[in-house]
Design a protein around this motif. Structure first.
Motif, PDB file in Angstrom:
ATOM      1  N   ASP A 120       0.832  -1.207   0.000  1.00 61.79           N
ATOM      2  CA  ASP A 120       0.000   0.000   0.000  1.00 61.79           C
ATOM      3  C   ASP A 120       0.870   1.262   0.000  1.00 61.79           C
ATOM      4  O   ASP A 120       0.561   2.258   0.653  1.00 61.79           O
ATOM      5  N   ALA A 121       1.963   1.176  -0.780  1.00 66.10           N
ATOM      6  CA  ALA A 121       2.997   2.217  -0.722  1.00 66.10           C
ATOM      7  C   ALA A 121       2.453   3.610  -1.011  1.00 66.10           C
ATOM      8  O   ALA A 121       2.875   4.590  -0.395  1.00 66.10           O
ATOM      9  N   GLU A 122       1.508   3.713  -1.953  1.00 63.01           N
ATOM     10  CA  GLU A 122       1.088   5.034  -2.423  1.00 63.01           C
ATOM     11  C   GLU A 122       0.124   5.750  -1.477  1.00 63.01           C
ATOM     12  O   GLU A 122      -0.313   6.860  -1.755  1.00 63.01           O
ATOM     13  N   SER A 123      -0.220   5.098  -0.362  1.00 61.85           N
ATOM     14  CA  SER A 123      -1.080   5.772   0.617  1.00 61.85           C
ATOM     15  C   SER A 123      -0.275   6.791   1.409  1.00 61.85           C
ATOM     16  O   SER A 123       0.885   6.558   1.743  1.00 61.85           O
ATOM     17  N   CYS A 124      -0.920   7.869   1.722  1.00 63.24           N
ATOM     18  CA  CYS A 124      -0.349   8.954   2.526  1.00 63.24           C
ATOM     19  C   CYS A 124       0.078   8.442   3.910  1.00 63.24           C
ATOM     20  O   CYS A 124      -0.506   7.499   4.438  1.00 63.24           O
ATOM     21  N   CYS A 125       1.089   9.095   4.518  1.00 65.08           N
ATOM     22  CA  CYS A 125       1.511   8.724   5.876  1.00 65.08           C
ATOM     23  C   CYS A 125       0.721   9.477   6.936  1.00 65.08           C
ATOM     24  O   CYS A 125       0.880   9.220   8.130  1.00 65.08           O
ATOM     25  N   GLY A 126      -0.104  10.454   6.517  1.00 62.41           N
ATOM     26  CA  GLY A 126      -0.933  11.178   7.482  1.00 62.41           C
ATOM     27  C   GLY A 126      -0.297  12.440   8.033  1.00 62.41           C
ATOM     28  O   GLY A 126      -0.858  13.080   8.911  1.00 62.41           O
ATOM     29  N   ASP A 165      -1.205   2.847  10.247  1.00 63.15           N
ATOM     30  CA  ASP A 165      -1.270   1.864   9.158  1.00 63.15           C
ATOM     31  C   ASP A 165       0.006   1.888   8.321  1.00 63.15           C
ATOM     32  O   ASP A 165       0.476   0.852   7.858  1.00 63.15           O
ATOM     33  N   LYS A 166       0.554   3.091   8.103  1.00 61.44           N
ATOM     34  CA  LYS A 166       1.809   3.207   7.323  1.00 61.44           C
ATOM     35  C   LYS A 166       2.941   2.490   8.060  1.00 61.44           C
ATOM     36  O   LYS A 166       3.711   1.728   7.470  1.00 61.44           O
ATOM     37  N   VAL A 167       3.021   2.716   9.359  1.00 64.62           N
ATOM     38  CA  VAL A 167       4.087   2.115  10.158  1.00 64.62           C
ATOM     39  C   VAL A 167       3.938   0.588  10.201  1.00 64.62           C
ATOM     40  O   VAL A 167       4.924  -0.148  10.099  1.00 64.62           O
ATOM     41  N   GLY A 177       8.809   9.406  13.899  1.00 66.41           N
ATOM     42  CA  GLY A 177       8.311   9.710  15.237  1.00 66.41           C
ATOM     43  C   GLY A 177       7.471   8.581  15.800  1.00 66.41           C
ATOM     44  O   GLY A 177       7.520   8.283  16.999  1.00 66.41           O
ATOM     45  N   ALA A 178       6.710   7.936  14.910  1.00 69.87           N
ATOM     46  CA  ALA A 178       5.899   6.791  15.353  1.00 69.87           C
ATOM     47  C   ALA A 178       6.767   5.542  15.496  1.00 69.87           C
ATOM     48  O   ALA A 178       6.573   4.742  16.410  1.00 69.87           O
ATOM     49  N   ASP A 222      -5.704  13.133  15.822  1.00 66.52           N
ATOM     50  CA  ASP A 222      -6.222  11.765  15.950  1.00 66.52           C
ATOM     51  C   ASP A 222      -6.241  11.062  14.601  1.00 66.52           C
ATOM     52  O   ASP A 222      -5.859   9.903  14.484  1.00 66.52           O
ATOM     53  N   VAL A 223      -6.710  11.778  13.587  1.00 67.57           N
ATOM     54  CA  VAL A 223      -6.780  11.182  12.248  1.00 67.57           C
ATOM     55  C   VAL A 223      -5.367  10.961  11.716  1.00 67.57           C
ATOM     56  O   VAL A 223      -5.050   9.911  11.151  1.00 67.57           O
ATOM     57  N   SER A 224      -4.509  11.955  11.921  1.00 72.26           N
ATOM     58  CA  SER A 224      -3.131  11.853  11.453  1.00 72.26           C
ATOM     59  C   SER A 224      -2.443  10.619  12.047  1.00 72.26           C
ATOM     60  O   SER A 224      -1.785   9.850  11.339  1.00 72.26           O
ATOM     61  N   ALA A 225      -2.627  10.419  13.344  1.00 70.82           N
ATOM     62  CA  ALA A 225      -2.000   9.272  14.009  1.00 70.82           C
ATOM     63  C   ALA A 225      -2.586   7.954  13.517  1.00 70.82           C
ATOM     64  O   ALA A 225      -1.868   6.959  13.360  1.00 70.82           O
ATOM     65  N   ALA A 226      -3.895   7.950  13.239  1.00 74.02           N
ATOM     66  CA  ALA A 226      -4.534   6.711  12.756  1.00 74.02           C
ATOM     67  C   ALA A 226      -4.003   6.343  11.375  1.00 74.02           C
ATOM     68  O   ALA A 226      -3.782   5.165  11.075  1.00 74.02           O
TER      69      ALA A 226
END
Lengths: 487, 245
Positions: free
Chosen positions: B169-175, B194-196, B220-221, B186-190
């Motif tokens: 799922d490489a092309e998904s944003c990291c948030g 998934d990216k991590v 950071g995560a 909250d959304v950014s961390a969620a």
């Protein structure tokens, strides 16, 4: 008859007083069942759409054509709307102009009462969600039955739609079974959560209503000016029941839905199904032109709704949002929507398109609407899939500036002070070098092995879940000055 | 070729090693690199958060600092997209003809480092050596605004010793999303979670990207989870050689 001139920012009655996006989103993100349902659904449809689009060698040309047709129509909207009115009237229909939601709802309520009934069947429609038609009719003692399966689930569940195409995307089939058993008096005993069994139960529930309804209400995906024809694109056939069986048909349509000609429709019938359901062609495309004696409704009313659209049209960057054909491809690829679902957007239009179209239609006066342009990472996935090439990131940053500018003269804002000061520091190499040294000193107080685990507000919003890097002793510019000298 | 290094304020302040790495790689390839010290910040954060008025003088400072270079090269796809995609509109809006002319001069010669190496210099093997398992996160602005395509992957495949792992799922944003990360934490961390998880699934020792901003977020995560996976800018991998080991 009034002319199609728009008013400013009317309210969507059912969504008044919604919280701002960050608060609503935080609640949604904490719901693990919701996140699982959404992740499964959006990922599935995302992959299917990509496959359906890849089949066409001329997708980019189609997309450019869709954009060009919509832009042309919007630039001459007055002309095509009057042409549409003329041709609907000639075909035996009646056209009503509604400046806002209140006017549109009053027109529809009057038409239903004139038909001598207090029950109507309804085709899934975004425009009627937007104006809060069901609630307005209920207040007049008129019962509305949603006949789209997913809209029916939402209605029976006393819920709100959370997706443009799949309004019940936030519910899984076990939850749908529970809603049917609880709310549908004629649900069969021993109903399972098998999708076919659920669909059969809904079909039986709706059939009697279709046969007895005096009035049907629809929206329209397209309205063709050249002939006065209305087009509804759907999957289930329930929409076709609503537009053919009742004696009276009322179609509530946003003024931006008009297309000049049948030739233009061809482009959109290729773009829309592949973008929304990943189908080459949708199962049911219903097209009607006025009334035909002995066939279908005897009375046809077209209610053309502005409700903020002319204000959006006046916004040079924002007006591209009026090209939207409500396919929902942008929702399915959005990293934010995938985690929050639709309810957090406080509008029947969720996801990336909702984050621009709700503030454009309603204005940025409420905290919810002012927060929507910020509900995006600007990742650009929405723009990439949009079949009419709406540059949503561009519109988002444009609306962000409007929100910031609207607050400039009014109130003292810590954020604005921060951005003002940081702007001065970040445009001055000398002040930036000073700040870098200060950051290193400050970092030494709080960092442990190169990481900072806790920062004060507002940066605690970062360190609550993520470490921050400790600023190094020597910035790049300091290293360059030391090793290469200032050139 | 006389290259002006547009280091970006974030890399300058927090990740100076990336700036040094770009200098190392370009000099190894025989180019003259200069760091115009008059540069500061391109104004993207201000622009993207709605503070356009504040971004205008920042843009003026940037184009003045980089006048006259054959190429302007940056280790940030995001900041390059600000210059190429949004500076023209910003200058037009400000009604600043001089700025608009300077932007028209500089924007077409401003490049993210991987597109500069592969597209302008025509190089994929930069003589790097990095014997580790690496996965690559295509940052949103490199992928969808600059359309660098597989340029970073071609560079990584040419690195000796490097074991490149596909990122699911490489092309998904990291948030990250700039101020989104703190305005909608909250959304950014969620999204980041998934990216991590996808990165950890690859078994990579290092995750790299063409933007330190996204890497700061992902990193950071990763350190908060004590994952043991390191973050490195693409340029830092390309700068490594056997001698430097």
């Amino acid at each position: 008859m009034s002319t199609p001139v728009g008013g400013p920012h009317p309210a969507m009655p059912t969504y008044l007083g919604m919280p701002a996006f960050p608060a609503a989103a935080a609640v949604a993100v904490a719901d693990s069942q919701l996140r699982a349902n959404l992740a499964h659904a959006t990922r599935t449809i995302r992959a299917k759409r990509a496959g359906a689009v890849a089949e066409l060698g001329d997708w980019e040309e189609l997309r450019a054509a869709g954009k060009a047709i919509k832009d042309h129509t919007l630039a001459h909207l007055d002309h095509y709307l009057l042409r549409l009115e003329e041709n609907v009237t000639r075909a035996g229909g009646r056209v009503h102009w509604a400046q806002d939601a209140t006017e549109a709802n009053a027109i529809v309520a009057g038409l239903v009462r004139a038909a001598g009934t207090d029950r109507v069947v309804k085709v899934k429609s975004m425009a009627t969600q937007e104006i809060g038609l069901n609630e307005a009719l209920a207040a007049e003692g008129i019962t509305v039955l949603e006949t789209d399966l997913a809209e029916l689930i939402v209605q029976l569940g006393h819920d709100r739609p959370s997706h443009i195409l799949v309004p019940a995307i936030h519910k899984n089939r076990a939850e749908i079974r529970e809603i049917f058993l609880r709310e549908m008096p004629d649900a069969p005993e021993g109903l399972t959560d098998d999708p076919r069994a659920l669909a059969a139960a809904a079909r039986a529930h709706l059939r009697q209503a279709f046969l007895s309804a005096q009035v049907g209400i629809s929206g329209a995906n397209f309205a063709i000016a050249e002939t006065g024809s209305l087009v509804v694109v759907e999957s289930e056939g329930n929409g076709r029941m609503c537009v053919t069986l009742p004696e009276t048909l009322i179609s509530v349509v946003g003024i931006e839905k008009v297309l000049p000609s049948w030739r233009d429709l061809e482009v959109f019938l290729a773009l829309l199904p592949r973008s929304s359901t990943a189908e080459r062609m949708n199962p049911y495309t219903s097209i009607w032109t006025g009334v035909t004696p002995g066939d279908g409704p005897r009375e046809f009313h077209l209610v053309l709704v502005d409700n903020g659209r002319t204000s959006a049209l006046a916004d040079g960057t924002g007006r591209q949002a009026l090209r939207c054909i409500r396919c929902s491809a942008c929702l399915n690829v959005c990293p934010v929507y995938e985690r929050t679902g639709g309810h957090a957007y406080g509008s029947p239009y969720p996801g990336p398109i909702g984050a621009i179209i709700s503030p454009l239609l309603r204005g940025i006066g409420s905290p919810a609407d002012a927060s929507l342009p910020f509900a995006s990472t600007l990742c650009g996935a929405c723009y990439q899939v949009c079949p009419v090439a709406i540059n949503i990131p561009e519109a988002l940053v444009h609306l962000r500036a409007k929100v910031v500018d609207a607050k400039r003269e009014k109130i003292i804002s810590p954020e604005r002070t921060m951005f003002g000061v940081s702007g001065r520091v970040l445009r001055s190499p000398r002040l930036l070098a000073g700040a870098q040294h200060g950051a290193w000193l400050g970092g030494r107080l709080v960092a442990r092995s190169g990481r900072i685990r806790r920062l004060p507000r507002p940066l605690s919003a970062w360190t609550d879940t993520r470490d921050a890097p400790a600023p190094p002793r020597e910035s790049f510019r300091a290293w360059w000055a030391r090793t290469r000298g200032t050139r | 070729m006389r290259v002006g290094l547009f280091v970006t304020c974030l890399t300058d302040t927090l990740f100076p090693g990336t700036g040094r790495a770009v200098v190392t790689v370009l000099e190894r390839l025989g180019h003259q690199v200069d760091f115009p010290a008059a540069q500061a910040c391109c104004g993207q954060m201000h622009f993207n958060t709605g503070y356009r008025r504040e971004a205008v003088p920042m843009a003026r400072g940037m184009v003045a600092a980089f006048a006259g270079y054959d190429a302007v090269v940056s280790p940030s796809a995001s900041c390059v997209s600000m210059v190429r995609e949004y500076y023209p509109a910003l200058a037009g809006e400000a009604g600043d003809g001089a700025l608009a002319r300077a932007v028209a001069e500089i924007a077409p010669r401003t490049w993210e480092v991987s597109e500069f190496l592969t597209g302008v210099l025509g190089v994929t093997d930069v003589g790097a050596y990095f014997p580790h398992r690496v996965t690559y996160h295509p940052s949103c602005h490199s992928l969808r605004m600059l359309a660098v395509g597989d340029a970073p992957l071609r560079l990584l495949r040419a690195v000796r010793g490097l074991d490149l792992a596909d990122l699911p799922d490489a092309e998904s944003c990291c948030g990250f999303g700039g101020t989104f990360a703190v305005k909608n934490p909250d959304v950014s961390a969620a999204i980041c979670a998934d990216k991590v998880a996808a990165i950890r699934q690859t078994g990579a020792q290092v995750v790299c990207a063409a933007d330190n901003s996204c890497l700061m977020h992902i990193g950071g995560a990763l350190t908060r989870q004590r994952s043991g996976v390191a973050t490195m800018h693409l340029a830092e991998i390309l700068a490594r050689t056997e001698e430097a080991r």
